[in-house]
Write a protein that holds these residues in place. Structure first.
Motif, PDB file in Angstrom:
ATOM      1  N   PHE A 130       0.856  -1.174   0.000  1.00  0.00           N
ATOM      2  CA  PHE A 130       0.000   0.000   0.000  1.00  0.00           C
ATOM      3  C   PHE A 130       0.897   1.231   0.000  1.00  0.00           C
ATOM      4  O   PHE A 130       1.708   1.413   0.912  1.00  0.00           O
ATOM      5  N   ASP A 131       0.754   2.051  -1.001  1.00  0.00           N
ATOM      6  CA  ASP A 131       1.593   3.241  -1.183  1.00  0.00           C
ATOM      7  C   ASP A 131       0.753   4.474  -0.879  1.00  0.00           C
ATOM      8  O   ASP A 131      -0.050   4.923  -1.699  1.00  0.00           O
ATOM      9  N   GLY A 132       0.929   5.019   0.319  1.00  0.00           N
ATOM     10  CA  GLY A 132       0.126   6.153   0.747  1.00  0.00           C
ATOM     11  C   GLY A 132       0.559   7.462   0.117  1.00  0.00           C
ATOM     12  O   GLY A 132       1.695   7.624  -0.318  1.00  0.00           O
ATOM     13  N   HIS A 133      -0.363   8.398   0.048  1.00  0.00           N
ATOM     14  CA  HIS A 133      -0.054   9.766  -0.387  1.00  0.00           C
ATOM     15  C   HIS A 133      -0.914  10.741   0.405  1.00  0.00           C
ATOM     16  O   HIS A 133      -2.042  10.442   0.762  1.00  0.00           O
ATOM     17  N   GLY A 134      -0.319  11.887   0.715  1.00  0.00           N
ATOM     18  CA  GLY A 134      -1.017  12.872   1.540  1.00  0.00           C
ATOM     19  C   GLY A 134      -1.124  12.438   2.993  1.00  0.00           C
ATOM     20  O   GLY A 134      -1.989  12.918   3.730  1.00  0.00           O
ATOM     21  N   GLY A 135      -0.253  11.529   3.404  1.00  0.00           N
ATOM     22  CA  GLY A 135      -0.303  10.991   4.759  1.00  0.00           C
ATOM     23  C   GLY A 135      -0.308   9.473   4.721  1.00  0.00           C
ATOM     24  O   GLY A 135      -0.494   8.864   3.681  1.00  0.00           O
ATOM     25  N   LYS A 136      -0.116   8.856   5.889  1.00  0.00           N
ATOM     26  CA  LYS A 136      -0.009   7.403   5.957  1.00  0.00           C
ATOM     27  C   LYS A 136      -1.287   6.719   6.445  1.00  0.00           C
ATOM     28  O   LYS A 136      -1.370   5.494   6.445  1.00  0.00           O
ATOM     29  N   HIS A 137      -2.296   7.482   6.860  1.00  0.00           N
ATOM     30  CA  HIS A 137      -3.452   6.884   7.514  1.00  0.00           C
ATOM     31  C   HIS A 137      -4.228   5.938   6.606  1.00  0.00           C
ATOM     32  O   HIS A 137      -4.643   4.854   7.033  1.00  0.00           O
ATOM     33  N   ALA A 138      -4.444   6.314   5.359  1.00  0.00           N
ATOM     34  CA  ALA A 138      -5.195   5.445   4.447  1.00  0.00           C
ATOM     35  C   ALA A 138      -4.451   4.138   4.208  1.00  0.00           C
ATOM     36  O   ALA A 138      -5.064   3.064   4.150  1.00  0.00           O
ATOM     37  N   ALA A 139      -3.132   4.206   4.069  1.00  0.00           N
ATOM     38  CA  ALA A 139      -2.340   2.999   3.851  1.00  0.00           C
ATOM     39  C   ALA A 139      -2.402   2.077   5.064  1.00  0.00           C
ATOM     40  O   ALA A 139      -2.575   0.862   4.929  1.00  0.00           O
ATOM     41  N   ASP A 140      -2.256   2.632   6.275  1.00  0.00           N
ATOM     42  CA  ASP A 140      -2.365   1.835   7.494  1.00  0.00           C
ATOM     43  C   ASP A 140      -3.743   1.179   7.606  1.00  0.00           C
ATOM     44  O   ASP A 140      -3.874   0.004   7.948  1.00  0.00           O
ATOM     45  N   TYR A 199      -2.071  14.294 -14.811  1.00  0.00           N
ATOM     46  CA  TYR A 199      -2.675  14.157 -13.493  1.00  0.00           C
ATOM     47  C   TYR A 199      -4.199  14.106 -13.596  1.00  0.00           C
ATOM     48  O   TYR A 199      -4.808  14.808 -14.413  1.00  0.00           O
ATOM     49  N   LEU A 200      -4.794  13.282 -12.755  1.00  0.00           N
ATOM     50  CA  LEU A 200      -6.248  13.200 -12.684  1.00  0.00           C
ATOM     51  C   LEU A 200      -6.802  14.491 -12.093  1.00  0.00           C
ATOM     52  O   LEU A 200      -6.453  14.857 -10.956  1.00  0.00           O
ATOM     53  N   ASN A 201      -7.617  15.187 -12.872  1.00  0.00           N
ATOM     54  CA  ASN A 201      -8.160  16.492 -12.481  1.00  0.00           C
ATOM     55  C   ASN A 201      -7.061  17.456 -12.046  1.00  0.00           C
ATOM     56  O   ASN A 201      -7.278  18.350 -11.225  1.00  0.00           O
ATOM     57  N   GLY A 202      -5.845  17.229 -12.577  1.00  0.00           N
ATOM     58  CA  GLY A 202      -4.713  18.073 -12.241  1.00  0.00           C
ATOM     59  C   GLY A 202      -4.219  17.920 -10.816  1.00  0.00           C
ATOM     60  O   GLY A 202      -3.417  18.726 -10.351  1.00  0.00           O
ATOM     61  N   GLN A 203      -4.663  16.844 -10.105  1.00  0.00           N
ATOM     62  CA  GLN A 203      -4.349  16.703  -8.682  1.00  0.00           C
ATOM     63  C   GLN A 203      -3.591  15.425  -8.327  1.00  0.00           C
ATOM     64  O   GLN A 203      -2.769  15.425  -7.415  1.00  0.00           O
ATOM     65  N   TRP A 246     -11.030  10.987  -0.204  1.00  0.00           N
ATOM     66  CA  TRP A 246     -12.382  11.530  -0.204  1.00  0.00           C
ATOM     67  C   TRP A 246     -12.390  13.032   0.024  1.00  0.00           C
ATOM     68  O   TRP A 246     -13.386  13.716  -0.272  1.00  0.00           O
ATOM     69  N   HIS A 247     -11.297  13.558   0.530  1.00  0.00           N
ATOM     70  CA  HIS A 247     -11.237  14.985   0.836  1.00  0.00           C
ATOM     71  C   HIS A 247     -10.903  15.835  -0.383  1.00  0.00           C
ATOM     72  O   HIS A 247     -11.017  17.064  -0.328  1.00  0.00           O
ATOM     73  N   MET A 248     -10.482  15.216  -1.486  1.00  0.00           N
ATOM     74  CA  MET A 248     -10.064  15.968  -2.668  1.00  0.00           C
ATOM     75  C   MET A 248     -11.273  16.281  -3.546  1.00  0.00           C
ATOM     76  O   MET A 248     -12.034  15.374  -3.929  1.00  0.00           O
ATOM     77  N   ASP A 249     -11.448  17.534  -3.857  1.00  0.00           N
ATOM     78  CA  ASP A 249     -12.642  17.985  -4.578  1.00  0.00           C
ATOM     79  C   ASP A 249     -12.732  17.339  -5.964  1.00  0.00           C
ATOM     80  O   ASP A 249     -11.763  17.293  -6.717  1.00  0.00           O
ATOM     81  N   GLY A 250     -13.932  16.839  -6.271  1.00  0.00           N
ATOM     82  CA  GLY A 250     -14.232  16.365  -7.616  1.00  0.00           C
ATOM     83  C   GLY A 250     -13.726  14.981  -7.947  1.00  0.00           C
ATOM     84  O   GLY A 250     -13.900  14.534  -9.092  1.00  0.00           O
ATOM     85  N   LEU A 251     -13.115  14.273  -6.990  1.00  0.00           N
ATOM     86  CA  LEU A 251     -12.558  12.957  -7.316  1.00  0.00           C
ATOM     87  C   LEU A 251     -13.492  11.813  -6.938  1.00  0.00           C
ATOM     88  O   LEU A 251     -13.574  10.820  -7.659  1.00  0.00           O
ATOM     89  N   LYS A 252     -14.175  11.942  -5.805  1.00  0.00           N
ATOM     90  CA  LYS A 252     -15.067  10.874  -5.355  1.00  0.00           C
ATOM     91  C   LYS A 252     -16.332  11.452  -4.755  1.00  0.00           C
ATOM     92  O   LYS A 252     -16.329  12.543  -4.184  1.00  0.00           O
ATOM     93  N   CYS A 253     -17.411  10.663  -4.879  1.00  0.00           N
ATOM     94  CA  CYS A 253     -18.657  10.982  -4.200  1.00  0.00           C
ATOM     95  C   CYS A 253     -19.395   9.671  -3.998  1.00  0.00           C
ATOM     96  O   CYS A 253     -18.952   8.616  -4.453  1.00  0.00           O
TER      97      CYS A 253
END
Length: 388
Positions: free
Chosen positions: A132-142, A250-254, A264-271
């Motif tokens: 699991f390769d986390g980005h923007g922090g390690k919490h999602a990977a953990d 980049y997906l949506n430039g992000q 889930w916190h990134m605008d326009g990527l998930k709902c």
């Protein structure tokens, strides 16, 4: 679950040979979940697959991924279909690389059924490996590292409907993490995820992101996953059909991956109704034979500096020298550092046989020789002299 041999590596950032990981599926990596959320999703009692499955909504743009090579529908633990029985043994190694923080995590268990207290625990080979390769922090990977194998193990249809179970577990993990983030915004992050399961003689690989699994089949690299980059034509079409776009790769430039858990916190990527960033994995399946020697699972920091065949050639030589998957994993990471990889580095090597890879003897082809016109004249002259 006492007595388990599952190894979970947290994001401490140090080198690891498995001994510094967390042993035992009842013990856990640093808890990314807030106290409030822990009451509804305890590590001792994860969300049930049934409760999570009801809240999953799949976007129409997602094309269902199908397994390849064989179908596992109707598979029983007692009938593997081939004479070859793999003997999984694994090793892993990590390094923070040139990054300031370590966000890679892995899990490996060579006896999945036993370690997760499943029925038929002694009926044949079963193993689970994940990176699991986390980005923007390690919490999602953990979070994914700990909960994904549990969602698989707790599904009543495992292992008979293994492709559906694995795909559902990825989506359940994504949904459960969204709930955790809604209660604690500090958890906001994302992660790519790749899981490999050995059930009997079957190898199943599920991937969402740009980690990669490569199988060595008698020295030849067989890619068991596809890198999900936004610029790939299939991913770009799916992204655009979901209302997203690709800008400068980049997906949506992000984000530089097209599939991931979290974010889930990134605008326009998930709902709740979907979105351009998908958590649905692609699955590939194959039947292992005596020609299958080992599997390499690595995060993109490895593949930034290794091509698939190059990694197989390198690992194969090392295994022929020492036949140790732990040392082989360390060798791969050390070589990636020498090649100036600019990312965190994590790799798991899984051997399927007790013996090291054999030397490949290339059969000598028949040598075709020709004689020149001048040689023919000399030979004719010699034969004429013999007649005299």
């Amino acid at each position: 679950m006492e007595g388990s041999n599952a190894i979970v590596k947290n994001s401490s950032g140090s080198n690891d040979n498995g001994e510094n990981g967390i042993s035992g599926s009842d013990r856990r990596p640093p808890n990314p979940i807030s106290g409030v959320y822990r009451q509804s999703l305890s590590y001792g009692r994860p969300l049930s697959p049934t409760s999570c499955r009801k809240c999953l909504v799949r976007h129409p743009s997602l094309v269902p991924s199908r397994t390849s090579d064989i179908s596992l529908e109707g598979l029983s633990i007692n009938s593997y279909g081939t004479e070859f029985t793999p003997v999984p043994r694994s090793g892993a190694w990590t390094d923070i690389g040139s990054r300031s923080t370590m966000e890679d995590v892995y899990v490996r268990t060579d006896d999945f059924m036993h370690d997760y207290r499943l029925k038929n625990a002694n009926q044949g080979p079963s193993a689970f490996y994940g990176v699991f390769d986390g980005h923007g922090g390690k919490h999602a990977a953990d979070f994914a590292c700990y909960h994904l194998p549990r969602f698989i193990a707790e599904d009543e249809d495992f292992p008979l409907e293994i492709d559906r179970v694995i795909a559902s577990a990825f989506l359940q993990t994504d949904t459960a993490f969204a709930e955790a983030c809604s209660l604690d915004v500090d958890l906001a992050s994302g992660t790519t995820a790749l899981a490999a399961l050995v059930i009997g003689s079957s190898l199943v690989v599920a991937n969402a992101g740009d980690c990669r699994a490569v199988l060595c089949r008698r020295g030849k690299a067989i890619e068991m996953s596809r890198d999900h980059k936004p610029v790939c034509s299939k991913e770009k079409s799916r992204i655009e059909a979901s209302g997203g776009y690709v800008y400068d790769g980049y997906l949506n430039g992000q984000l530089n991956v097209a599939r991931a858990l979290g974010d889930w916190h990134m605008d326009g990527l998930k709902c709740q109704n979907g979105g351009p960033l998908s958590a649905e994995p692609e699955l590939k399946t194959t039947t292992l034979t005596e020609e299958d020697e080992f599997l390499i699972i690595g995060c993109d920091g490895i593949w930034d500096v290794f091509r698939s065949q190059n990694a197989v050639d390198f690992a194969r030589r090392r295994l022929q020298e020492h036949n140790d998957p732990v040392l082989c994993s360390r060798d791969l990471v050390d070589e990636a550092l020498k090649r100036k990889s600019g990312d965190n580095l994590s790799v798991v090597v899984v051997c399927f046989q007790s013996q090291p890879p054999p030397n490949l003897v290339v059969p000598r082809g028949r040598v075709h020789r020709s004689i020149s016109a001048e040689g023919l004249k000399e030979l004719q002259s010699f034969l004429d002299n013999l007649k005299e």
